[in-house]
Every structure is written in C-alpha cells, then in structure tokens.
Design a protein around this motif. Structure first.
Motif, short mmCIF file in Angstrom:
data_model
loop_
_atom_site.label_atom_id
_atom_site.label_comp_id
_atom_site.label_asym_id
_atom_site.label_seq_id
_atom_site.Cartn_x
_atom_site.Cartn_y
_atom_site.Cartn_z
N UNK A 182 0.68 -1.25 0.03
CA UNK A 182 0.18 0.01 0.01
C UNK A 182 0.82 1.27 -0.10
N UNK A 183 1.72 1.29 0.79
CA UNK A 183 2.73 2.48 1.01
C UNK A 183 3.51 2.66 -0.59
N UNK A 184 3.68 1.56 -0.93
CA UNK A 184 4.47 1.73 -2.44
C UNK A 184 3.65 2.21 -3.37
N UNK A 185 2.39 2.11 -3.32
CA UNK A 185 1.56 2.74 -4.39
C UNK A 185 1.43 4.10 -3.92
N UNK A 193 9.69 3.63 4.60
CA UNK A 193 8.97 2.81 4.94
C UNK A 193 9.48 1.30 4.61
N UNK A 194 10.48 1.28 4.57
CA UNK A 194 11.10 -0.18 4.09
C UNK A 194 11.30 -0.98 5.37
N UNK A 195 10.93 -0.35 6.41
CA UNK A 195 10.88 -1.21 7.82
C UNK A 195 9.97 -1.98 7.55
N UNK A 200 18.78 1.76 0.27
CA UNK A 200 18.72 2.48 -0.98
C UNK A 200 18.84 1.73 -2.09
N UNK A 201 19.27 0.72 -1.94
CA UNK A 201 19.72 -0.55 -3.07
C UNK A 201 18.44 -1.36 -3.29
#
Length: 360
Positions: A164-167, A178-180, A248-249
């Motif tokens: 959802x956050x990626x969208x 938000x990668x956590x 970042x990768x």
C-alpha cells in the motif's frame, strides 16, 4: 558526403558535460535492477523445480484428498503469478523504459504487488507445517502453533502495508522511510519458520522408539525438517540484512524473489518425500490437507522381530499374539494421542489414534 562540423570549425564552444548535465541522473543498475534480474534468474530455475514437483505429485498421489490437491494447485498458481511479476518488473524497467532514466526511480504496479503475493505464498506453506505440529504435539506445542498463527497474520499485514505504501509513495527514494515494513514482515516470516522447524525436530526426536529402523526413519524426517527451514531461513535473513544495511539498493528484493519460491518448493518436496519414505525403513502415509488423515500409518521394515523387543524403551508394553506383536506406547499426560504399534514378521505398522489421525 560532408563531415559533421565540430565545435572548433564552427567557432562555437560547447561546455564540457553539457549534454550529460541536461539528462536526469541514471541510478546504478548493478545494485538495483541488476540484483532484481539475477534474483529473477534464480527464481525461474526454482519455478521449474516447482512445476516438476507438482507434476510428480499429481502423478504419484492420485488418491490424495481434494483439499490437498487444491492446496497444491493454489500454490502453483501463486508461484506462477510471482514468476510473471518478477519477469514484468525486469522487462518494464530494463526494456520498455530503455533510455528513460526517470522510470528507474519509480516502481511499477507489479513491483508494488509483489510483497502481498509473496506473503500469501509464505503463510500457505507455513500453515501446512503448522497444522502438522498441531496434530502431533501436545498442549504446549498447540499454544506455540497458535502463537505462530498470530505471527503469520501479522506477517501478511506488514506485507500488505508495504504494498500500500509503495503505491502511495511511488519513488524508491520515498519508500526508504517505509522499508521497515518489509523488514518486519521478513523478520516475522523467519521467526515462524524457525519456531515450526524447532517444534518439528523436538516432536520427532521424542517419537524415537528405540527400534533401530524406526529411529533411522525419524532421523531422516528430522533432516528434512532442518533442510526445509534452513533454505527459506537463509534467503530471508539475507533479504533482511541487505534491507537494513543497503536500503537505497534493491539487493534485498533480489534475495526476496527466490526466497518466496523456496516456500512452494519445500512444501511440494515435503509431500513428494512420502514416496521416498516408502522405499526406506519408514513410510509416511498422510494424504489429507495440512497433514490430517483418516487413517495415517507409519510402516517400518525390519529383518527380524526377535531383535526388536529388547530395544524397546521403558514405558512400552508388549502383548504377544500368534502372528502379531502389539506394542502400546504410553502417551504423555498432556497429549490426547494414543500410539499403537502392530508388528508382523516383515514390518511394523504404527497408527496414531487421536483427533485427526496422523503419523509423525
């Protein structure tokens, strides 16, 4: 044909790197979509293994229950979807968006959807093994299975939140905060895998009878449990590690893609290992969904029954008949299971009569 005039001939001075400065900065590909591409290569190899395992399963076990066959079909369909998603991710960013540097900074819908589909594959496989622990174990094991179920639900929730956050965020740079969500979901998946593997090993070890052939079969099942938990655990830990140290990768995605495939592969390997067990000192008959069978039987071949009785451990009684020896195992106080051994001249049959009959 005249030559193309250069800056000196025309009297025009071109500032150095003016052309490069007018283009958007192109991110490095080796540690971003290069890692995703390599992960897709490995994942497609594992997808081929999954298809082979599925074909072998349907050919070898045509009498399995409809629910178990449906579970295998569901896993294969989801595995196909993840393969299509990973291929589309690579094709879109590396081919369709060729010479469009801005597209390398933005994730498309297939990449955003991948965490949700991966989470469903994970909990489907984990539920299969959790159900087996539930049927074999006692009260403590069942409490741990319930705890694992809670972790599975939370795991899927974090993956849904990540998609959802990626969208919403769109760019990879914005998603770094938000990668956590992905890391937490992967951590929960690793915890569930580890917990289920440890419980299976403990339950199998406690099922040792003192009969050499039976114990050899149990050792083989323990080895299967360790290997299945180890393969998924290593890839999950690598994905978690790179998500933490290199957010970042996209290296963590490169490990997550084949890691998802391992769940389908280990599930089908566990089902197909029953045929291998039939050709070894022990055989496991379990043809129902999540290890639930109507009459599960464990058969242990041995050369002579005369050499078996002295190896029995304390707590087991032997009742002799003309052609069969019936060995009753005293179940622990916390267990509802009743273990019944029937020994004939060329084999030992072990039946577990409990709520949802099951052999170890």
């Amino acid at each position: 044909m005249s030559a193309v005039p250069n800056a000196t001939a025309t009297g025009v001075t071109v500032p150095p790197n003016s052309l490069a400065g007018g283009l958007p900065k192109v991110p490095a590909l080796d540690n971003t979509f290069g890692a995703v591409l390599l992960g897709t290569y490995v994942a497609l190899i594992l997808y081929g293994v999954t298809l082979h395992q599925a074909h072998r399963y349907y050919c070898t076990y045509p009498d399995d229950g409809r629910a178990l066959k449906s579970l295998v079909a569901f896993i294969v369909v989801l595995d196909t979807v993840t393969s299509v998603l990973s291929m589309h991710i690579c094709y879109y960013h590396l081919v369709t968006s060729y010479f469009k540097p801005l597209a390398l900074h933005i994730g498309d819908w297939t990449l955003n959807l991948f965490p949700v589909i991966s989470g469903i594959v994970m909990i489907s496989s984990q539920s299969f093994f959790a159900r087996r622990v539930w049927l074999v174990g006692g009260r403590v094991s069942k409490l741990l299975v319930l705890f694992s179920a809670v972790l599975c639900i939370a795991e899927l929730g974090y993956f849904i939140a990540a998609s959802t956050e990626a969208e919403i965020v769109i760019t990879f740079e914005g998603f770094r905060s938000h990668i956590w969500l992905v890391s937490t979901g992967t951590t929960l998946a690793t915890a569930v895998d580890t917990l289920l593997t440890i419980m299976l090993i403990i339950l199998l070890h406690r099922s040792r009878t003192g009969i050499k052939h039976t114990d050899n079969m149990i050792d083989t099942l323990i080895l299967y449990s360790v290997n299945t938990g180890l393969m998924t655990g290593i890839l999950n830990l690598l994905s978690l590690l790179f998500a933490y140290i290199r957010p970042a990768d996209l290296i963590y995605i490169g490990f997550a893609i084949p890691g998802t495939k391992m769940y389908a592969t280990t599930l089908l390997a566990a089902l197909n290992s029953r045929q291998h067990a039939e050709n070894t000192p022990g055989v496991l008959h379990d043809r129902h969904l999540f290890g639930r069978g109507g009459n599960a039987t464990l058969i242990v071949n041995h050369a002579s029954k005369a050499a078996v009785h002295p190896q029995l451990r304390p707590g087991r009684t032997v009742e002799e008949t003309d052609s069969t020896s019936i060995i009753e195992l005293k179940a622990p106080a916390h267990s509802d299971a009743k273990h019944r051994y029937e020994e004939s001249e060329d084999r030992v049959s072990v039946r577990y009569n409990a709520s949802g009959d099951l052999s170890v």
